[in-house]
Design a protein around this motif. Structure first.
Motif, PDB file in Angstrom:
ATOM      1  N   UNK A 146       0.832  -1.197   0.000  1.00 29.44           N
ATOM      2  CA  UNK A 146       0.000   0.000   0.000  1.00 29.44           C
ATOM      3  C   UNK A 146       0.867   1.246   0.000  1.00 29.44           C
ATOM      4  N   UNK A 147       0.248   2.362  -0.388  1.00 30.39           N
ATOM      5  CA  UNK A 147       0.971   3.636  -0.463  1.00 30.39           C
ATOM      6  C   UNK A 147       0.146   4.696   0.246  1.00 30.39           C
ATOM      7  N   UNK A 148       0.787   5.438   1.157  1.00 34.26           N
ATOM      8  CA  UNK A 148       0.112   6.500   1.914  1.00 34.26           C
ATOM      9  C   UNK A 148       0.465   7.859   1.315  1.00 34.26           C
ATOM     10  N   UNK A 149      -0.345   8.893   1.587  1.00 33.85           N
ATOM     11  CA  UNK A 149      -0.034  10.233   1.089  1.00 33.85           C
ATOM     12  C   UNK A 149       1.326  10.723   1.590  1.00 33.85           C
ATOM     13  N   UNK A 150       1.872  11.705   0.900  1.00 37.37           N
ATOM     14  CA  UNK A 150       3.181  12.242   1.274  1.00 37.37           C
ATOM     15  C   UNK A 150       3.102  12.988   2.608  1.00 37.37           C
ATOM     16  N   UNK A 151       4.212  12.958   3.327  1.00 29.46           N
ATOM     17  CA  UNK A 151       4.323  13.656   4.604  1.00 29.46           C
ATOM     18  C   UNK A 151       5.752  14.157   4.767  1.00 29.46           C
ATOM     19  N   UNK A 152       5.964  15.065   5.726  1.00 27.04           N
ATOM     20  CA  UNK A 152       7.302  15.585   5.982  1.00 27.04           C
ATOM     21  C   UNK A 152       8.223  14.457   6.440  1.00 27.04           C
TER      22      UNK A 152
ATOM     23  N   UNK B 263      11.858  20.407   5.510  1.00 29.28           N
ATOM     24  CA  UNK B 263      11.608  18.987   5.298  1.00 29.28           C
ATOM     25  C   UNK B 263      10.977  18.700   3.952  1.00 29.28           C
ATOM     26  N   UNK B 264      11.504  17.686   3.285  1.00 32.88           N
ATOM     27  CA  UNK B 264      10.925  17.209   2.033  1.00 32.88           C
ATOM     28  C   UNK B 264       9.652  16.427   2.316  1.00 32.88           C
ATOM     29  N   UNK B 265       8.758  16.387   1.326  1.00 33.10           N
ATOM     30  CA  UNK B 265       7.563  15.556   1.392  1.00 33.10           C
ATOM     31  C   UNK B 265       7.829  14.274   0.612  1.00 33.10           C
ATOM     32  N   UNK B 266       7.545  13.146   1.243  1.00 33.53           N
ATOM     33  CA  UNK B 266       7.699  11.894   0.519  1.00 33.53           C
ATOM     34  C   UNK B 266       6.663  10.883   1.005  1.00 33.53           C
ATOM     35  N   UNK B 267       6.410   9.905   0.151  1.00 30.99           N
ATOM     36  CA  UNK B 267       5.426   8.887   0.489  1.00 30.99           C
ATOM     37  C   UNK B 267       5.928   7.990   1.618  1.00 30.99           C
ATOM     38  N   UNK B 268       4.967   7.476   2.386  1.00 31.63           N
ATOM     39  CA  UNK B 268       5.251   6.311   3.212  1.00 31.63           C
ATOM     40  C   UNK B 268       4.594   5.115   2.539  1.00 31.63           C
ATOM     41  N   UNK B 269       5.262   3.991   2.646  1.00 31.23           N
ATOM     42  CA  UNK B 269       4.788   2.761   2.022  1.00 31.23           C
ATOM     43  C   UNK B 269       4.456   1.734   3.094  1.00 31.23           C
TER      44      UNK B 269
END
Length: 207
Positions: free
Chosen positions: A152-158, A169-175
């Motif tokens: 699964x893939x979650x929305x991007x976060x700091x 902080x960069x925004x990137x996905x959590x998996x």
């Protein structure tokens, strides 16, 4: 941060105390921990990541003997001292004298998001980086260097290694990464699995 707070999968600490009720608080003062955190968030003195990292930085002896809400208050107090809002001496004076109010150890260097981190899709095989950073890290120690599958893939976060250290902080996905139980712990034989949410910077493709 590879510290006492990262206890997942570790042994030797005995059984957790049994709690027979579902009450969130057991002492009148405990809700104050969240009240102080909410007020601090409105002023920009506290975020989930900085708060978590402040708790991670509590010395092991104080961490282990403190309750959940005591750790929360120690972490909050450390952030207040670091923002110059109160001194450690003032806290100790109110708490009963020298040595009566522990604080988190000083904050160290953060860890940058990987600029060329890969993008993954559901079904991809990945391996978790094996690095134990000195700063805030949301990849549990027990899955470092372990192989899993994206489910699964979650929305991007700091990225926590940056935002917890007041770095842009960069925004990137959590998996959502599923690991076979036997991959994490060699003694597992029941076919179970564990799903861990991991930021992209903690993952590499498994070729």
């Amino acid at each position: 941060m590879d510290g006492i707070a990262d206890m997942g999968g570790k042994q030797g600490y005995g059984r957790l105390p049994e709690q027979r009720d579902n009450l969130p608080f057991h002492h009148d003062w405990e809700p104050l921990a969240y009240i102080v955190a909410i007020l601090a968030a409105e002023k920009g003195w506290w975020t989930f990541d900085s708060g978590r990292h402040a708790i991670e930085r509590i010395p092991p002896k104080d961490y282990m003997r403190g309750s959940y809400y005591e750790r929360t208050l120690v972490g909050l107090a450390a952030l207040y001292v670091e923002h110059g809002l109160v001194s450690h001496e003032e806290l100790e004076e109110r708490a009963g004298g020298r040595g009566s109010f522990p604080l988190s150890t000083p904050i160290g260097v953060g860890n940058a998001s990987r600029p060329h981190r890969p993008d993954f899709k559901v079904g991809d095989k990945v391996i978790v980086t094996g690095v134990s950073p000195t700063g805030h890290c949301r990849a549990p120690k027990y899955c470092h260097g372990k192989r899993g599958e994206i489910v699964g893939i979650a929305p991007k976060a700091h990225f926590p290694g940056e935002i917890a250290h007041k770095i842009e902080a960069a925004h990137e996905h959590t998996y959502h990464v599923r690991f076979e139980g036997s991959e994490l712990w060699s003694e597992v034989e029941d076919g179970s699995s564990v799903v861990v949410d991991l930021f992209a910077s903690y993952l590499n493709p498994l070729n």
